[in-house]
Design an enzyme around this catalytic site. Sequence first.
Site, mmCIF file in Angstrom:
data_model
loop_
_atom_site.group_PDB
_atom_site.id
_atom_site.type_symbol
_atom_site.label_atom_id
_atom_site.label_comp_id
_atom_site.label_asym_id
_atom_site.label_seq_id
_atom_site.Cartn_x
_atom_site.Cartn_y
_atom_site.Cartn_z
ATOM 1 N N LYS A 54 16.110 -19.396 -11.298
ATOM 2 C CA LYS A 54 16.779 -17.358 -11.016
ATOM 3 C C LYS A 54 17.723 -17.470 -12.144
ATOM 4 O O LYS A 54 17.181 -16.640 -12.467
ATOM 5 C CB LYS A 54 17.053 -17.340 -9.142
ATOM 6 C CG LYS A 54 15.446 -17.578 -9.176
ATOM 7 C CD LYS A 54 14.702 -16.143 -9.031
ATOM 8 C CE LYS A 54 14.028 -16.516 -9.719
ATOM 9 N NZ LYS A 54 12.674 -16.915 -9.516
ATOM 10 N N TRP A 100 -3.274 -2.339 -0.961
ATOM 11 C CA TRP A 100 -3.217 -3.456 -1.495
ATOM 12 C C TRP A 100 -3.836 -3.897 -0.555
ATOM 13 O O TRP A 100 -3.311 -4.638 0.191
ATOM 14 C CB TRP A 100 -1.882 -3.526 -1.815
ATOM 15 C CG TRP A 100 -1.226 -5.230 -1.702
ATOM 16 C CD1 TRP A 100 -1.085 -6.450 -0.990
ATOM 17 C CD2 TRP A 100 -1.176 -6.002 -2.927
ATOM 18 N NE1 TRP A 100 -0.611 -7.341 -1.671
ATOM 19 C CE2 TRP A 100 -0.884 -7.591 -2.620
ATOM 20 C CE3 TRP A 100 -1.040 -5.747 -4.109
ATOM 21 C CZ2 TRP A 100 0.009 -8.128 -3.803
ATOM 22 C CZ3 TRP A 100 -0.430 -6.792 -5.640
ATOM 23 C CH2 TRP A 100 -0.477 -8.305 -5.197
ATOM 24 N N LYS A 120 5.240 -11.824 -16.370
ATOM 25 C CA LYS A 120 5.203 -11.531 -14.973
ATOM 26 C C LYS A 120 3.919 -12.733 -14.437
ATOM 27 O O LYS A 120 3.540 -13.525 -13.660
ATOM 28 C CB LYS A 120 4.315 -10.851 -13.606
ATOM 29 C CG LYS A 120 4.431 -10.455 -12.053
ATOM 30 C CD LYS A 120 5.750 -10.662 -11.452
ATOM 31 C CE LYS A 120 5.578 -11.149 -9.969
ATOM 32 N NZ LYS A 120 6.960 -12.435 -9.507
ATOM 33 N N ARG A 137 4.260 0.580 -6.851
ATOM 34 C CA ARG A 137 3.972 -0.155 -5.567
ATOM 35 C C ARG A 137 3.236 -1.407 -6.038
ATOM 36 O O ARG A 137 3.294 -2.557 -5.119
ATOM 37 C CB ARG A 137 3.843 0.237 -4.542
ATOM 38 C CG ARG A 137 4.822 1.445 -3.742
ATOM 39 C CD ARG A 137 3.937 2.465 -2.516
ATOM 40 N NE ARG A 137 4.442 2.086 -1.544
ATOM 41 C CZ ARG A 137 5.248 1.991 -0.672
ATOM 42 N NH1 ARG A 137 6.528 2.686 -0.959
ATOM 43 N NH2 ARG A 137 4.812 1.253 0.330
ATOM 44 N N ASN A 171 -0.150 1.424 6.558
ATOM 45 C CA ASN A 171 -0.204 -0.035 6.187
ATOM 46 C C ASN A 171 0.137 -0.950 6.541
ATOM 47 O O ASN A 171 0.681 -0.470 7.989
ATOM 48 C CB ASN A 171 1.554 1.010 4.846
ATOM 49 C CG ASN A 171 0.971 2.085 3.902
ATOM 50 O OD1 ASN A 171 -0.651 1.262 3.551
ATOM 51 N ND2 ASN A 171 2.124 2.400 3.371
ATOM 52 N N GLY A 172 0.419 -1.929 6.994
ATOM 53 C CA GLY A 172 0.724 -3.058 7.546
ATOM 54 C C GLY A 172 -0.312 -3.426 8.213
ATOM 55 O O GLY A 172 -2.047 -3.932 7.362
ATOM 56 N N GLU A 219 16.552 -17.382 -16.245
ATOM 57 C CA GLU A 219 15.091 -16.411 -16.362
ATOM 58 C C GLU A 219 15.576 -15.486 -16.858
ATOM 59 O O GLU A 219 15.069 -14.055 -17.523
ATOM 60 C CB GLU A 219 14.188 -16.495 -15.902
ATOM 61 C CG GLU A 219 14.296 -16.504 -14.433
ATOM 62 C CD GLU A 219 12.931 -16.503 -13.665
ATOM 63 O OE1 GLU A 219 12.915 -16.772 -12.372
ATOM 64 O OE2 GLU A 219 11.986 -16.151 -14.204
ATOM 65 N N CYS A 232 0.862 -0.932 0.020
ATOM 66 C CA CYS A 232 0.055 -0.205 -0.115
ATOM 67 C C CYS A 232 0.817 0.640 0.291
ATOM 68 O O CYS A 232 2.372 1.010 0.323
ATOM 69 C CB CYS A 232 -1.159 -0.117 1.647
ATOM 70 S SG CYS A 232 -2.341 -1.196 1.535
HETATM 71 C C1 F6R Z 1 9.799 -17.440 -11.718
HETATM 72 C C2 F6R Z 1 8.172 -17.293 -11.834
HETATM 73 C C3 F6R Z 1 7.819 -18.151 -12.281
HETATM 74 C C4 F6R Z 1 6.455 -18.419 -11.231
HETATM 75 C C5 F6R Z 1 5.613 -19.001 -12.176
HETATM 76 C C6 F6R Z 1 3.944 -19.155 -11.330
HETATM 77 O O1 F6R Z 1 10.624 -16.533 -10.893
HETATM 78 O O2 F6R Z 1 8.283 -15.774 -11.763
HETATM 79 O O3 F6R Z 1 8.297 -19.605 -12.360
HETATM 80 O O4 F6R Z 1 7.143 -18.744 -10.635
HETATM 81 O O5 F6R Z 1 5.123 -18.692 -13.303
HETATM 82 O O6 F6R Z 1 3.452 -17.317 -11.171
HETATM 83 P P1 F6R Z 1 2.418 -17.587 -10.343
HETATM 84 O O7 F6R Z 1 2.901 -18.160 -9.191
HETATM 85 O O8 F6R Z 1 2.006 -16.305 -10.345
HETATM 86 O O9 F6R Z 1 1.309 -18.820 -10.131
#
Ligand code: F6R
Length: 619
Positions: free
Chosen positions: A496, A74, A614, A27, A99-100, A499, A2
């Site tokens: 990690k 949020w 994402k 954020r 927030n919190g 990617e 938030c």
């Molecule tokens: C790795 C990454 C992806 C997600 C995957 C699942 O850093 O970000 O492998 O973990 O796409 O995404 P969520 O958790 O949003 O279902």
Amino acid sequence: MCGIVGYIGKKQALPILLQGLRDLEYRGYDSAGVAVLDNGAIDRVREVGKVDKLTQKIGEKKIQGTVGIAHTRWATHGGVTEFNAHPHIVDGKLAVVHNGIIENYRELKIKLEKQSVKFESETDTEVLGCLIYQEYKNLERSGMKPGASDILRDAVRAALLQVRGTYGLVVMHKDNPFELVAARLGSPLVIGYGEGENYIASDATPILPFTKRMAFLDDGEIAVIDLGTPKISNLNNELVAKVLSNIDWDQAKAQKGGYADFMLKEIFDQPMVFEDALRGRLNMDEGTAVLGGLNMTHEQMREIKRVCIIAEGTARYAGLVGKYAFERLANLPVEVDYSSEFRYRDPIVNKNTLVFVISQSGETADTLMAAREAKRKGAFVRGIVNVVGSTIARETGAGTYIHAGPELAVASTKAYTNMVAVLILYALEFGRLKHTSLATGQRVLQALLEIPEKMNLVLKQNDAIKKIAEDCKNYKDVLFLGRGVNFPVALEGALKLKEISYIHAEGFAGGELKHGPLALVSSDVPVVAVLSKDQLYEKMKSSIQEVRARGARTLIIATVGDEEAKEVASDIIYVPDTMELLEPLLNTIPLQLFAYHMAVALGRDVDRPRNLAKSVTVE
Ligand code: F6R
């Protein structure tokens, strides 16, 4: 997370507040609101969605006034609705943004309801606002005049003394129209010092266009912000002299809390958000966890014969750690599957199966479809999700939020550690209904409580990890090894790295090495190995010796005090000792940092790696 912005001065507050909200958009948020005090009345507008929608809703409405507060929310407690958005207003007189998380808000709400207080929202923040408002009235009853100097500050202090949890809050009261009162515990607030005007915000970003002179509130401090110099005191009512900082960050840097990228910020957020994952969920007396969202009776929990964990990517690796926790603590067989595979095979689930679907975004299409499939077959389906109100959270209707806050970098970091935390808590809750002893339960809880401090010790080695990563940047392949509960850590370390740096990386179980992967090892292929002082230490060490014998450079993640580990290390990073089941919570962090610094050294766009999104809302 938030965002908060507040202004008091001679200018019109509304444009400053709306611009501040836009500056805080990075954020992540799901609703926004603004309240301005003028001529003894508070004008408030709230809206679900973006700040632009809020601005449209305000439209031509004349919101005049030179004092105001605003918020991007949020969701944590209560869904994404206008009623739950901030500012909350109590009795038309007091407005609050927060927030919190207020841990004991349920108890406080019951207490206030007994005093005939009515609530409009499901939020902990409204409870906090009502509590402050009641304390204000108590002070009036004890003889202080409404609007007296210090009455609002004293009311805030009296309320905060009853609160357990975290807060960064700002309140205004129509009877004290020339001040804002702010307080902080665990949730940042910054005051911007102007000439005849002052600003307050959850980070420096919205303040930077107006002044560079800022003071960061510390935990336990309360600030009275008027047109003069803000007065800051602590919860014991002692004045505190603040040292002003001259913040000359640009806006982009300020948004990242001074870090170069969101990913680095989110890695460093981990100790803080980990506490949020535990908050209010530990029952030390009973040595167990209390995860309200499970929605199962003890009888139903005892009837569970099998657990399935379904997720993708990093969430699935968190699930793999959960498997070790459930098998050890709850003595239940666990299957971990890719959501994308689960939904297209003939999964064997029934009313005695508990299915956890794990997702940071709560929108991953395969995970959502897998959850529907499991539900159709009669299993108990529970979500472990970060984004409140997301599709998976809504469709599962039960489960637990991980409270990691918005994760903006594509590569998942802080969500992973909080997913692991929640899975361990679930495993413990089930275990305590069966064979896990009180003493073991209490040991797990104690060890969890110590994790944030230990994470900080790992993070302090950032510079050393950076140096190693820069040294390794020209390798084309990297292998990751782990065993037992650290096998998923190796998988996550490799994910990690690939990617965000685009370097080819694979994770293996140490014991699998001789069955194929050893053929890949040479002096051109460094090996990152997790060598914790646990039951598989000797076996892991001999796997590392095998790769060294083939000329591989080795980066070892070892336990503090393990001098022997140096024998097999080209480079070594020490992490603090913890319970074996909890090791991934610490061991993953150096691998996140290693991947991050490799990517930076190679000039990659760390927060937005190529080809990745994402939230993967399509198959
Ligand atoms: C790795 C990454 C992806 C997600 C995957 C699942 O850093 O970000 O492998 O973990 O796409 O995404 P969520 O958790 O949003 O279902």
